[in-house]
Design a protein around this motif. Structure first.
Motif, PDB file in Angstrom:
ATOM      1  N   ILE A   1     -77.400  42.667  35.204  1.00  0.00           N
ATOM      2  CA  ILE A   1     -78.244  43.598  35.958  1.00  0.00           C
ATOM      3  C   ILE A   1     -78.998  44.442  34.938  1.00  0.00           C
ATOM      4  CG2 ILE A   1     -78.227  45.505  37.608  1.00  0.00           C
ATOM      5  CD1 ILE A   1     -75.601  44.420  38.720  1.00  0.00           C
ATOM      6  N   ASN A   2     -80.310  44.339  34.930  1.00  0.00           N
ATOM      7  CA  ASN A   2     -81.110  45.019  33.901  1.00  0.00           C
ATOM      8  C   ASN A   2     -81.853  46.216  34.477  1.00  0.00           C
ATOM      9  OD1 ASN A   2     -80.557  43.211  31.680  1.00  0.00           O
ATOM     10  ND2 ASN A   2     -81.716  41.714  32.840  1.00  0.00           N
ATOM     11  N   TYR A   3     -81.639  47.363  33.834  1.00  0.00           N
ATOM     12  CA  TYR A   3     -82.267  48.606  34.274  1.00  0.00           C
ATOM     13  C   TYR A   3     -83.459  48.959  33.390  1.00  0.00           C
ATOM     14  CZ  TYR A   3     -78.899  50.094  37.756  1.00  0.00           C
ATOM     15  OH  TYR A   3     -78.151  50.206  38.895  1.00  0.00           O
ATOM     16  N   TYR A   4     -84.587  49.253  34.043  1.00  0.00           N
ATOM     17  CA  TYR A   4     -85.777  49.749  33.357  1.00  0.00           C
ATOM     18  C   TYR A   4     -86.113  51.114  33.941  1.00  0.00           C
ATOM     19  CZ  TYR A   4     -86.107  44.881  32.008  1.00  0.00           C
ATOM     20  OH  TYR A   4     -85.815  43.650  31.508  1.00  0.00           O
ATOM     21  N   LEU A   5     -86.470  52.045  33.065  1.00  0.00           N
ATOM     22  CA  LEU A   5     -86.817  53.392  33.507  1.00  0.00           C
ATOM     23  C   LEU A   5     -88.335  53.517  33.546  1.00  0.00           C
ATOM     24  CD1 LEU A   5     -85.885  56.320  34.138  1.00  0.00           C
ATOM     25  CD2 LEU A   5     -85.974  56.747  31.666  1.00  0.00           C
ATOM     26  N   ILE A   6     -88.839  53.987  34.688  1.00  0.00           N
ATOM     27  CA  ILE A   6     -90.289  54.103  34.860  1.00  0.00           C
ATOM     28  C   ILE A   6     -90.690  55.581  34.887  1.00  0.00           C
ATOM     29  CG2 ILE A   6     -92.280  53.358  36.220  1.00  0.00           C
ATOM     30  CD1 ILE A   6     -90.311  51.052  35.245  1.00  0.00           C
ATOM     31  N   ASP A   7     -91.554  55.962  33.956  1.00  0.00           N
ATOM     32  CA  ASP A   7     -92.081  57.335  33.876  1.00  0.00           C
ATOM     33  C   ASP A   7     -90.976  58.394  33.978  1.00  0.00           C
ATOM     34  OD1 ASP A   7     -94.549  56.136  33.686  1.00  0.00           O
ATOM     35  OD2 ASP A   7     -95.112  56.489  35.776  1.00  0.00           O
TER      36      ASP A   7
ATOM     37  N   ASN B   1     -95.353  54.216  32.174  1.00  0.00           N
ATOM     38  CA  ASN B   1     -94.444  53.900  31.084  1.00  0.00           C
ATOM     39  C   ASN B   1     -93.187  53.193  31.570  1.00  0.00           C
ATOM     40  OD1 ASN B   1     -93.643  54.155  28.304  1.00  0.00           O
ATOM     41  ND2 ASN B   1     -92.109  55.589  29.072  1.00  0.00           N
ATOM     42  N   ILE B   2     -92.857  52.090  30.895  1.00  0.00           N
ATOM     43  CA  ILE B   2     -91.616  51.394  31.226  1.00  0.00           C
ATOM     44  C   ILE B   2     -90.766  51.307  29.973  1.00  0.00           C
ATOM     45  CG2 ILE B   2     -92.796  49.136  30.948  1.00  0.00           C
ATOM     46  CD1 ILE B   2     -90.704  48.016  32.986  1.00  0.00           C
ATOM     47  N   GLU B   3     -89.496  51.670  30.085  1.00  0.00           N
ATOM     48  CA  GLU B   3     -88.588  51.438  28.958  1.00  0.00           C
ATOM     49  C   GLU B   3     -87.300  50.791  29.426  1.00  0.00           C
ATOM     50  OE1 GLU B   3     -86.884  55.336  27.430  1.00  0.00           O
ATOM     51  OE2 GLU B   3     -88.727  56.076  28.367  1.00  0.00           O
ATOM     52  N   PHE B   4     -86.813  49.900  28.617  1.00  0.00           N
ATOM     53  CA  PHE B   4     -85.560  49.229  28.909  1.00  0.00           C
ATOM     54  C   PHE B   4     -84.425  50.218  28.741  1.00  0.00           C
ATOM     55  CE2 PHE B   4     -81.896  46.787  27.275  1.00  0.00           C
ATOM     56  CZ  PHE B   4     -81.638  46.045  28.417  1.00  0.00           C
ATOM     57  N   VAL B   5     -83.519  50.279  29.721  1.00  0.00           N
ATOM     58  CA  VAL B   5     -82.398  51.217  29.630  1.00  0.00           C
ATOM     59  C   VAL B   5     -81.128  50.493  29.218  1.00  0.00           C
ATOM     60  CG1 VAL B   5     -80.994  52.919  30.875  1.00  0.00           C
ATOM     61  CG2 VAL B   5     -83.428  52.697  31.395  1.00  0.00           C
ATOM     62  N   LYS B   6     -80.680  49.559  30.044  1.00  0.00           N
ATOM     63  CA  LYS B   6     -79.455  48.818  29.705  1.00  0.00           C
ATOM     64  C   LYS B   6     -79.281  47.582  30.566  1.00  0.00           C
ATOM     65  CE  LYS B   6     -75.673  51.277  30.654  1.00  0.00           C
ATOM     66  NZ  LYS B   6     -74.477  51.853  31.226  1.00  0.00           N
ATOM     67  N   SER B   7     -78.440  46.692  30.074  1.00  0.00           N
ATOM     68  CA  SER B   7     -78.013  45.507  30.806  1.00  0.00           C
ATOM     69  C   SER B   7     -76.552  45.692  31.144  1.00  0.00           C
ATOM     70  CB  SER B   7     -78.091  44.262  29.916  1.00  0.00           C
ATOM     71  OG  SER B   7     -79.401  43.826  29.821  1.00  0.00           O
ATOM     72  N   ILE B   8     -76.186  45.461  32.376  1.00  0.00           N
ATOM     73  CA  ILE B   8     -74.774  45.606  32.709  1.00  0.00           C
ATOM     74  C   ILE B   8     -74.255  44.357  33.404  1.00  0.00           C
ATOM     75  CG2 ILE B   8     -74.860  48.114  32.877  1.00  0.00           C
ATOM     76  CD1 ILE B   8     -74.874  47.798  35.909  1.00  0.00           C
ATOM     77  N   ALA B   9     -72.976  44.122  33.213  1.00  0.00           N
ATOM     78  CA  ALA B   9     -72.357  42.972  33.847  1.00  0.00           C
ATOM     79  C   ALA B   9     -71.453  43.412  34.983  1.00  0.00           C
ATOM     80  CB  ALA B   9     -71.565  42.182  32.827  1.00  0.00           C
TER      81      ALA B   9
END
Ligand SMILES: Nc1nc2c(ncn2[C@@H]2O[C@H](COP(=O)(O)OP(=O)(O)OP(=O)(O)O)[C@@H](O)[C@H]2O)c(=O)[nH]1
Ligand SMILES: [Mg+2]
Length: 193
Positions: A60-66, A3-11
Motif C-alpha cells: 500500500i503506497n502513500y503519497y502526500l499531496i500539497d 506537489n506530490i511526495e512519496f510518503v511510505k510503502s506498507i505491507a
C-alpha cells in the motif's frame, strides 16, 4: 493539486501513517493502470512504479499531496497465477483497510474497459456500498477501444453497477491520451478541500 511526495510503502495495517489526513484511494485489478494514473495526474514520469506485467504494486503506497491529503495506491487484484491466494489476501486487505480506516474520503475503483467487471470488482463494489464509503468507477484504457466498443463497455459496467451515472460517479479515462484526467482531478479537489 501541485506537489506530490512519496510518503511510505506498507505491507501491514499497523504501519498506517501517523499523521491522519483524508485519503483518496486507488483500487482495482492488477494492470488496470492505477499507478500510471497517478503519474499522469501529477505529470510525473515515474513517482509511482508501473509495469506491463501485472502485480507491480505489492504494497500500500502513500503519497502526500500539497501537505493536505494522501493518494493511496493499492496493490491490484486478480493476478491469475496466484488467483486463489490472491483472493484471500485481497479479501483480508479489503476487510482491514476499508473497514478499519476512518480517513478514506473516496475510492477510485478502476475497471478495465476491455473486460467485464470481474468477481473481485463485484466484491469490492459490494464492500464499498456496505461500508458506505464514497466511490467512483473509472473505466480505464479507453484509448485501446473503438468508439463502438467504448459504448459496449460502458453498457456492461452500468448493467453490473446500476448505481453509476456517467460524469457523476462514472468516468471514462485514458491516462495515455489524458482523457478525463482533469475531471477526475476536480472531483478529487472537491472531495478533499
Ligand atoms: N493504453 C493504455 N495503457 C495504459 C493506460 N494506463 C496504464 N496503461 C498501461 O498498463 C500497464 C499497467 O499499468 P500500471 O499503472 O502499472 O497498472 P496497475 O493498476 O498499477 O497494476 P498493479 O500495480 O499490478 O496493480 C502499463 O504497461 C501501462 O503503461 C491507459 O490509459 N491506456
Ligand atoms: Mg500499480
Amino acid at each position: 493539486m501541485k506537489n506530490i511526495e512519496f510518503v511510505k510503502s506498507i505491507a501491514v495495517l499497523d504501519q498506517l501513517p501517523e499523521i491522519k489526513l483524508p485519503e483518496i484511494v486507488l483500487a482495482g485489478r492488477s494492470n488496470v493502470g492505477k499507478s500510471t494514473f497517478i503519474n499522469a495526474l501529477f505529470k510525473r514520469k515515474a513517482i509511482a512504479k508501473t509495469s506491463s506485467t501485472p502485480g507491480k504494486t505489492r504494497t500500500i503506497n502513500y503519497y502526500l499531496i500539497d501537505s493536505k491529503f494522501y493518494v493511496v495506491d493499492l496493490p491490484g487484484f486478480g493476478y491469475a497465477k496466484v488467483a486463489k491466494k490472491e483472493r484471500a489476501y485481497w479479501e483480508r486487505l479489503l476487510i482491514k483497510y476499508f473497514a478499519e480506516n476512518n480517513n478514506i474520503s473516496r475510492v477510485l475503483h478502476f475497471v478495465d474497459s476491455r473486460h467485464k467487471p470481474t468477481q473481485l470488482d463485484i466484491l469490492l463494489n459490494n464492500y464499498l456500498r456496505e461500508l458506505d464509503i464514497p466511490y467512483v468507477v473509472i473505466l480505464n484504457k479507453i484509448d485501446k477501444l473503438k468508439q463502438s466498443e467504448v459504448v459496449k463497455s460502458r453498457k456492461a459496467v452500468l448493467e453490473q453497477f446500476p448505481e453509476l451515472s456517467l460524469g457523476d460517479n462514472l468516468f471514462l479515462n485514458s491516462s495515455v491520451k489524458g482523457i478525463s484526467n482533469s475531471e477526475i482531478a476536480s472531483l478529487i479537489t472537491n472531495t478533499v478541500y
